[in-house]
Design an enzyme around this catalytic site. Sequence first.
Site, mmCIF file in Angstrom:
data_model
loop_
_atom_site.group_PDB
_atom_site.id
_atom_site.type_symbol
_atom_site.label_atom_id
_atom_site.label_comp_id
_atom_site.label_asym_id
_atom_site.label_seq_id
_atom_site.Cartn_x
_atom_site.Cartn_y
_atom_site.Cartn_z
ATOM 1 N N ASP A 91 1.698 -8.647 32.753
ATOM 2 C CA ASP A 91 1.599 -8.728 34.222
ATOM 3 C C ASP A 91 0.436 -9.612 34.669
ATOM 4 O OD1 ASP A 91 2.358 -8.244 36.834
ATOM 5 O OD2 ASP A 91 1.160 -6.418 37.009
ATOM 6 N N ALA B 109 -9.761 0.872 45.290
ATOM 7 C CA ALA B 109 -8.491 0.234 45.645
ATOM 8 C C ALA B 109 -7.371 1.221 45.372
ATOM 9 C CB ALA B 109 -8.288 -1.047 44.840
ATOM 10 N N HIS B 110 -6.169 0.853 45.774
ATOM 11 C CA HIS B 110 -4.991 1.684 45.523
ATOM 12 C C HIS B 110 -4.045 0.918 44.626
ATOM 13 C CE1 HIS B 110 -1.168 3.809 46.291
ATOM 14 N NE2 HIS B 110 -1.957 4.865 46.450
ATOM 15 N N GLY B 111 -3.619 1.541 43.542
ATOM 16 C CA GLY B 111 -2.712 0.906 42.599
ATOM 17 C C GLY B 111 -1.407 1.655 42.483
ATOM 18 N N GLY B 112 -0.609 1.280 41.492
ATOM 19 C CA GLY B 112 0.718 1.854 41.353
ATOM 20 C C GLY B 112 0.709 3.323 41.000
ATOM 21 N N LEU B 113 -0.343 3.826 40.367
ATOM 22 C CA LEU B 113 -0.421 5.229 40.005
ATOM 23 C C LEU B 113 -1.462 5.964 40.835
ATOM 24 C CD1 LEU B 113 -0.055 4.975 36.128
ATOM 25 C CD2 LEU B 113 1.649 5.715 37.789
ATOM 26 N N TRP C 32 -4.925 6.117 43.648
ATOM 27 C CA TRP C 32 -6.208 5.502 43.963
ATOM 28 C C TRP C 32 -7.018 5.220 42.704
ATOM 29 C CZ3 TRP C 32 -7.633 3.438 48.439
ATOM 30 C CH2 TRP C 32 -6.893 3.783 49.576
#
Length: 788
Positions: free
Chosen positions: A319, A189-193, A195
């Site tokens: 979060d 997946a791709h996150g805030g920082l 892949w």
Amino acid sequence: MTACAQPNCTGTIEDGYCDLCGHAASPPAAPPASVPASHPSYGSAPSSYGSAPSPYGSVPFSSPSAPGVSPSSPVTVPSGSRGSAPASGRGTLGTGGSRPGQLGSGLAEVPPVVYRDPMAVVLQDPQVPEEKRFCAKPDCGRPVGRSRNGRPGRAEGFCPHDGTRFSFTPKLREGDLVAGQYEVKGCLAHGGLGWIYLAADRNLDGRWVVLKGLLNTADAEALAVAEAERRFLTGVDHSNIVKIFNFVRHREPGAEAGRMAGYLVMEYVGGESLHDQLRRRLRESGNTEALPLRQAIPYALEILRALGYLHERGMLYCDLKPANVIQVGRELKLIDLGAVRMASDQDSPIYGTVGYQAPEIASSGPSVASDLYTVGRTLAVLSFPFSPVRGGAEAPLPGLGELPPAVRYESFHRFLLRATDPSPAARFASAEEMADQLLGILREVRAAEDGMPYPAPSALFGPERIPAGTAVAARGEGRILEPLRRAASAAALPVPLADPADPGTAFLSGLTARTPGELITMLGSAPHTPETLLALARLSAEQGGGETGGLLARAARELPGDWRVLWTRGVYALVAGDPVEAVRIFDRCYDLVPGECAARLALAFALECAGDAGPAAARYGSVWRTDRSYVSAAFGLARTLMAVGDTDGAMRVLDEVPHSSSHFVAAQLAVVAGSVRGRDPAALDAAALAGTGERLADLDGLDPRQRREMAAEVLESALDWLGSGAGSGTRAASGPSAGALLGTPFTERALRRELERLYRELARAAATTAERYALVDRANASRPRTML
């Protein structure tokens, strides 16, 4: 992206809801074809259910000066320790480690989720759709990498607004070896920082792990500091929280000289996120149903176990949202610990998600109260179709009447309102307190759905004392049950438990066998502590003492914010003859402890005394369905049902009083009275009358006088039925007891003889001359006609 179909709305559909007006899509929106099928585990997917656009569904609040906890303010709700029992109540929160496989706390069977092979969820073509590309700088977050003039957007470049570099292409490839130990298998997946990658740990026989970016920097010292700041995560060890194994550094292929990347190494959890479960349920139901309450509440209970563990160790999760919780088998895990911080941290950027984040975060910083706020919002999103964001801001919770019928529980709605109160001080004080109330609500829900009680001891109240309103009214009063008396209702209410840490609690425990007057005298000379003062105020309130007001004022000063002081004020208002004020106070108590049967019972008593039979019946019914030890609720429900004309319903409730109850005989006697009293003779029949007689004959332990009086009433009803003409012909001989009633042949002559005998026996035992004469007159009027 799918445009909203609502008139004059320019919003787009995000996870089944419009991100502008909040309306559900019709038909339900499917995920865009351009979005890669990401694994739900390790960092939010490029968007989260109902969240505002941001790099990973979270909005950073960069406030280095914000404190780690909310500022202190006057406490207006219970502290969680006062008035609570030791951890042996109805299912207290064990934060030291969740019980594996116990999702549902033994009260609900939550469907398991099958473990997913990690290689099956590796993305074949990892891409970030253009509409999910945003600047990573916390104070920017604006769109980047978008199409222009028909040309596709760049996956790498610089933000046109502030010049921050962006890159949405994977930096690690299959086969890369990170830190000489972790072999990359692909992107999840791709996150805030950046892949998030799947890897195999070569040092541990290929154990699956997940690599999540921590920091990219050319400054080795800065990277070391960042790692040290997050090192506390490796000490987190709870079965409901994903495990962080390590922090490693790696020079990415093609990176400039000296540029290193930091990665968190954490366990792979091969289940399904609550976000994905919710989306599937919404799609299947056409956006009309979310997860069932018997499933959503157990999820929240497990989340609270995990948060309670973190809070005890001075950590805040910050979060929480459905995308950050995964179920595998029958276990639940919080994932994506990137926003976790120490409560004392006043410098780190704060991350959260619009629609879930507490309103005070930007000004006051995160706290235990803000974490619990996210639990309330998450539970709402899971339980009914509800977009947490509307017009780019948090959407308000719907009113009770707006909830779908399946989740329209007053206690549940009050729970959500308290959990998400705008004031941090008004929310639940701890994860344990919140879980205890939610567990009580789960019992109420299960009882309503299954038609059987789910009783349990309360952690805040003792048991019901002496049931109130159980007396059957005299025959000539025109009712079946005696009206509720205010003093009796106050004496029946459970007593809030004392704080075990108070030095006066041990002294109080030895006084329970005394009369109220003796107790008041002894407490007046007892060593003064907050608990002895509160006990004295309660006893004075139950007696309607004039000194109660002064005692309560002192108790409020010594126990600021303690809900038990408010409770005692309600008792005093009830006894003193101000039921309207008692309704107001007990309604507030219900807000504060929505999972407690005692709070609903107190409100029902006050409402009935105020003449509001319908609302009182609703609260009585909720208590009685949940816990049959509250016998006052059964009789209260019967009284209020009869007040609105539902006598048959009242009789069914009284028939539910268990045989083991000391008030079983009183309930059965009331059923006998209700079967004949006030009934139209023509509506009766021989079978019903014979059954009523059998019920009366089977009552053991009934006072002989009461038995004779009730038998006489049944016989008179039978005579009225025969006299109405309804019992003529074959109907009179069709009873199940071979034409007998209370051992007497079902004929007018025989019934009159038996009725005459009963009245003469009652006359001989009469307490007054007037009563004896009246009974003799009834006997003479009942005797069969003769020629003599």
